[in-house]
Design a protein around this motif. Sequence first.
Motif, PDB file in Angstrom:
ATOM      1  N   ASP A 122       0.792  -1.231   0.000  1.00 52.61           N
ATOM      2  CA  ASP A 122       0.000   0.000   0.000  1.00 52.61           C
ATOM      3  C   ASP A 122       0.824   1.281   0.000  1.00 52.61           C
ATOM      4  O   ASP A 122       0.258   2.372   0.111  1.00 52.61           O
ATOM      5  CB  ASP A 122      -0.925   0.019   1.236  1.00 52.61           C
ATOM      6  CG  ASP A 122      -1.791  -1.219   1.311  1.00 52.61           C
ATOM      7  OD1 ASP A 122      -2.399  -1.565   0.287  1.00 52.61           O
ATOM      8  OD2 ASP A 122      -1.853  -1.839   2.384  1.00 52.61           O
ATOM      9  N   ASN A 123       2.140   1.182  -0.130  1.00 61.05           N
ATOM     10  CA  ASN A 123       2.971   2.371  -0.011  1.00 61.05           C
ATOM     11  C   ASN A 123       4.079   2.356  -1.064  1.00 61.05           C
ATOM     12  O   ASN A 123       4.885   1.432  -1.117  1.00 61.05           O
ATOM     13  CB  ASN A 123       3.575   2.410   1.403  1.00 61.05           C
ATOM     14  CG  ASN A 123       4.363   3.678   1.656  1.00 61.05           C
ATOM     15  OD1 ASN A 123       5.508   3.791   1.242  1.00 61.05           O
ATOM     16  ND2 ASN A 123       3.763   4.631   2.347  1.00 61.05           N
ATOM     17  N   ASP A 222      -2.244   8.224  -0.372  1.00 62.58           N
ATOM     18  CA  ASP A 222      -3.461   8.141   0.437  1.00 62.58           C
ATOM     19  C   ASP A 222      -4.455   9.258   0.147  1.00 62.58           C
ATOM     20  O   ASP A 222      -5.646   9.106   0.402  1.00 62.58           O
ATOM     21  CB  ASP A 222      -3.102   8.180   1.932  1.00 62.58           C
ATOM     22  CG  ASP A 222      -2.204   7.026   2.332  1.00 62.58           C
ATOM     23  OD1 ASP A 222      -2.435   5.914   1.825  1.00 62.58           O
ATOM     24  OD2 ASP A 222      -1.271   7.232   3.129  1.00 62.58           O
TER      25      ASP A 222
END
Length: 279
Positions: A122-123, A222
């Motif tokens: 996710d990063n 995000d």
Amino acid sequence: MNIIITASQAVGGLISGSLSLISDALHNFSDVISLIISYVARKLSKKKASTNKTFGYKRAEIIAAFVNSATLILVAVYLVKEAIERFITPIPIKSGIVIWLALLGILANGLSVLLLKKSAKDNMNMRSAYIHLLTDMLASVAVLIGGLLMKYFEIYWVDSILTFAIAIYLIVVGYDLLKGSTKILMLFTPENINIKEIVRAVHKIKYVQKLHHIHVWHLNEDELHLEAHLDCSEDLTISEFDTVLHEIEHVLEDKFGINHINIQPEYRKEDVKDFIVQD
């Protein structure tokens, strides 16, 4: 772990004469740098915003991903050059050292890959560090295969072929990450966002005349931002516009994942009403 691998492979490569082992050491050294960059960026990204840094350091991790992917490609270009030169002029290589150090690289990098695997999903910053380590592990596997071929079949040119293959793989994975981080830094509209679909969805809301002057961009992985002008069909009060805005926010987040919205309301204002305007 990566510092130990780098030092061991560099010394082993010089002693054995293995270019693929030296290339693996060079790549491991770039990993050490990338991990430091990723760690610092991770820390910076958590710092709070201030009056002179209103977004804080939220883009630090994107910059880290950009730098790490760029170094991957630079290292790969250097390896291609060295592999071609060594292929033209092959030399005997002490394969025993190559095999043992390749095994060390597989074990240490494999452990590092497992440690970062979850965060890499996710990063982008963590993914850049993860890719560095994953390619190192794969490179060590290739070096091990090369060492075995050299030991038992005396096929020394395989050292250059493996180095070239490692370099091409680095270019492929590095380019994809470099392209993604560049798009965010350049404020490009994300590929999964269709501006015309956004307009159609917002235009279905009551009192909306036309959405225009639209900008959609990622601040980081995000936060997806939208800013635009909204031409209203009636002269609304502030409380009435707040109701419209709330509905717009709901639609944009649910359908497009846009979680930061800034709308400038207008009524019969004479300006350009195009979706995209060259400011």
